[in-house]
Design an enzyme around this catalytic site. Structure first.
Site, PDB file in Angstrom:
ATOM      1  N   ASP A  50       0.810  -1.212   0.000  1.00 36.53           N
ATOM      2  CA  ASP A  50       0.000   0.000   0.000  1.00 36.53           C
ATOM      3  C   ASP A  50       0.845   1.265   0.000  1.00 36.53           C
ATOM      4  OD1 ASP A  50      -2.255  -1.550   0.006  1.00 36.53           O
ATOM      5  OD2 ASP A  50      -3.206  -0.538   1.693  1.00 36.53           O
ATOM      6  N   ASN A  92      -4.792  -2.334  -4.595  1.00 35.77           N
ATOM      7  CA  ASN A  92      -6.033  -2.302  -3.822  1.00 35.77           C
ATOM      8  C   ASN A  92      -5.850  -1.400  -2.608  1.00 35.77           C
ATOM      9  OD1 ASN A  92      -8.650  -2.844  -3.059  1.00 35.77           O
ATOM     10  ND2 ASN A  92      -8.243  -4.905  -2.316  1.00 35.77           N
ATOM     11  N   ASP A 294     -11.041  -2.232  11.196  1.00 32.89           N
ATOM     12  CA  ASP A 294     -10.008  -3.179  10.786  1.00 32.89           C
ATOM     13  C   ASP A 294      -9.678  -4.191  11.871  1.00 32.89           C
ATOM     14  OD1 ASP A 294      -9.845  -2.112   8.276  1.00 32.89           O
ATOM     15  OD2 ASP A 294      -8.088  -0.877   8.684  1.00 32.89           O
ATOM     16  N   GLU A 322     -11.425  -4.463   1.279  1.00 32.86           N
ATOM     17  CA  GLU A 322     -10.714  -5.220   0.254  1.00 32.86           C
ATOM     18  C   GLU A 322     -11.553  -6.376  -0.284  1.00 32.86           C
ATOM     19  OE1 GLU A 322      -7.332  -3.096   2.322  1.00 32.86           O
ATOM     20  OE2 GLU A 322      -9.409  -3.655   2.696  1.00 32.86           O
ATOM     21  N   HIS A 369      -5.659  -9.163   3.082  1.00 33.80           N
ATOM     22  CA  HIS A 369      -4.655  -9.351   4.132  1.00 33.80           C
ATOM     23  C   HIS A 369      -5.268  -9.586   5.503  1.00 33.80           C
ATOM     24  CE1 HIS A 369      -4.752  -4.810   5.153  1.00 33.80           C
ATOM     25  NE2 HIS A 369      -5.701  -5.046   4.287  1.00 33.80           N
ATOM     26  N   ARG A 370      -6.353  -8.890   5.817  1.00 38.04           N
ATOM     27  CA  ARG A 370      -6.922  -9.021   7.162  1.00 38.04           C
ATOM     28  C   ARG A 370      -7.647 -10.349   7.344  1.00 38.04           C
ATOM     29  NH1 ARG A 370      -4.877  -4.948   9.267  1.00 38.04           N
ATOM     30  NH2 ARG A 370      -4.895  -2.872   8.317  1.00 38.04           N
ATOM     31  N   LYS A 395       0.304  -6.545   1.841  1.00 35.35           N
ATOM     32  CA  LYS A 395      -0.400  -5.280   1.674  1.00 35.35           C
ATOM     33  C   LYS A 395      -0.101  -4.321   2.821  1.00 35.35           C
ATOM     34  CE  LYS A 395      -4.937  -3.548   0.319  1.00 35.35           C
ATOM     35  NZ  LYS A 395      -5.020  -2.338   1.132  1.00 35.35           N
TER      36      LYS A 395
END
Length: 419
Positions: A50, A92, A294, A322, A369-370, A395
């Site tokens: 990012d 993204n 998040d 995302e 990623h999360r 990311k």
């Protein structure tokens, strides 16, 4: 597809891990330094997909960006942006895309901003509409990137109202643009809904660090004085969203992980999750997640082992991240134990299951990623959890797997993935 299988450690995780720098602060600082006259030094910064997208885009717009070491940027700006020769590809990266869409008004010609297939499904229409009220011509025919902004070195308006119900990043983008106007700009919210107000506080603090004068008017408006930005040095604090995975790993294994920073010292909104994580296995029956979005996937993974069910509310915005994180967490947790998580409207309800109800599973991560990092936490207790596309953590947290391994978690890669 590359994959990674986690072996439950069977012992408390102990040690020290330094989380990466905050993505949110790093990308704000990069843009503000680029808009300032002179040279700024950003230390403790995150180097990830990012932030590289942001840095590369700024370079394409004529900004000097150097990387003297693994956690620093040196940014030299002239107070102006050049129209890039080609479209800006931003992967993204929501922060980079939203922030640069507003900043592109300051370029000396047209700017096209685009991203990968996932970014092209993430809404940006409210920001485009808000920019129009400042006299900025921008188009996003699908309501999502790609976006074309007709930069002309500035903007004329002095008042803008934005619908921030889908994302606080729209407000942040306008607040960072506002000091570059010819006169004071009033930025107002349309209605009370806002994605995550704490991130606007981060933005205001960052703009002030680079010399902006911002005054808040009540709960829904800010008045920003003209004058642009001044070069400054800024040290980026560790990423609070990244810290949530380590806090959760600590309580899931009964361990002690030193992050080098106390939870109370974070300024990012997701740090609020620390108190909920420390309450495990007696997390509350309802968690309102709108102001720590998040952290919700982390808390949902932890809730799989709570003593009682947990309902996550206020998380509709997770559907336009995302990936659709509400649907993803429900589907993948239930892959591990049928009925473990369900969607009820825009809520996510996690109902802990008996230990023998869990089964090995290959976890789809949706290039998010999360999803990968949070569901990996389940593998600290459940054998046979395999994370697909583990590289997507690059990311925001490229060293995530290495950090888990450093704490004693055994990881078995496959299909050529390298930890």
């Amino acid at each position: 597809m590359a994959a990674l299988t986690i072996t439950p450690p069977g012992h408390p995780l102990r040690g020290r891990v330094a989380p990466p720098g905050s993505k949110s602060i790093t990308n704000r600082a990069l843009l503000l330094a680029a808009l300032a006259r002179g040279t700024s030094r950003i230390t403790g910064a995150l180097k990830s997909d990012d932030t590289r997208h942001m840095a590369n885009a700024l370079q394409a717009m004529g900004v000097g960006v150097e990387e003297p070491d693994a956690t620093s940027f040196v940014v030299t700006g002239s107070g102006r942006l050049r129209a890039p020769e080609a479209p800006l590809f931003l992967g993204n990266a929501g922060t980079a895309t939203r922030f640069l869409t507003a900043a592109a008004a300051l370029a000396d010609g047209p700017v096209v901003l685009t991203g990968d297939a996932h970014m092209q499904k993430r809404p940006i229409a409210p920001l485009v509409a808000a920019l129009a009220s400042l006299g900025v011509t921008a188009e996003a025919p699908t309501g999502c990137p790609p976006v074309t902004v007709q930069g002309r070195g500035g903007f004329d308006g002095d008042s803008v109202t934005v619908d921030a119900g889908l994302s606080s990043q729209y407000v942040s983008a306008l607040l960072m643009l506002a000091p570059c106007g010819a006169r004071a700009v009033r930025v107002s919210l349309a209605g009370d809904a806002i994605g995550a107000r704490g991130y606007i506080d981060l933005t205001v603090a960052a703009t002030r660090r680079f010399g902006a004068v911002v005054a808040q008017e009540g709960a829904a408006a800010w008045v920003v004085q003209p004058g642009g930005y001044q070069a400054a040095d800024l040290h980026v604090e560790p990423d609070a969203s990244a810290a949530t995975y380590l806090w959760a790993a600590e309580v899931l294994t009964g361990g002690a992980i030193d992050l080098g920073i106390a939870a109370a010292d974070f300024t990012q909104p997701d740090a609020k999750a620390h108190a909920l994580i420390r309450a495990f296995p007696q997390m509350p029956a309802e968690i309102e997640g709108s102001q720590m979005q998040d952290a919700v996937p982390t808390l949902a993974a932890l809730a799989a082992f709570n003593a009682t069910p947990v309902r996550f509310t206020g998380i509709a915005n997770l559907r336009v991240k995302e990936c659709d994180r509400v649907a993803a967490m429900a589907a993948e947790l239930s892959r591990l134990a049928p009925g473990l998580a369900v969607e009820e409207g825009d809520d996510l309800v996690v109902t802990p299951q008996p230990r023998d109800a869990f089964r090995p599973a290959r976890i789809e991560t949706y290039a998010d990623h999360r999803i990968a990092m949070s569901l990996a936490l389940v593998g600290l207790r459940v054998p046979g959890v395999t994370i697909l596309d583990p590289g997507c953590v690059a990311k925001t947290y490229p060293d995530y797997w290495r950090d888990l391994a450093s704490l004693g978690v055994a990881l078995q890669p496959e299909s050529g993935f390298a930890i």
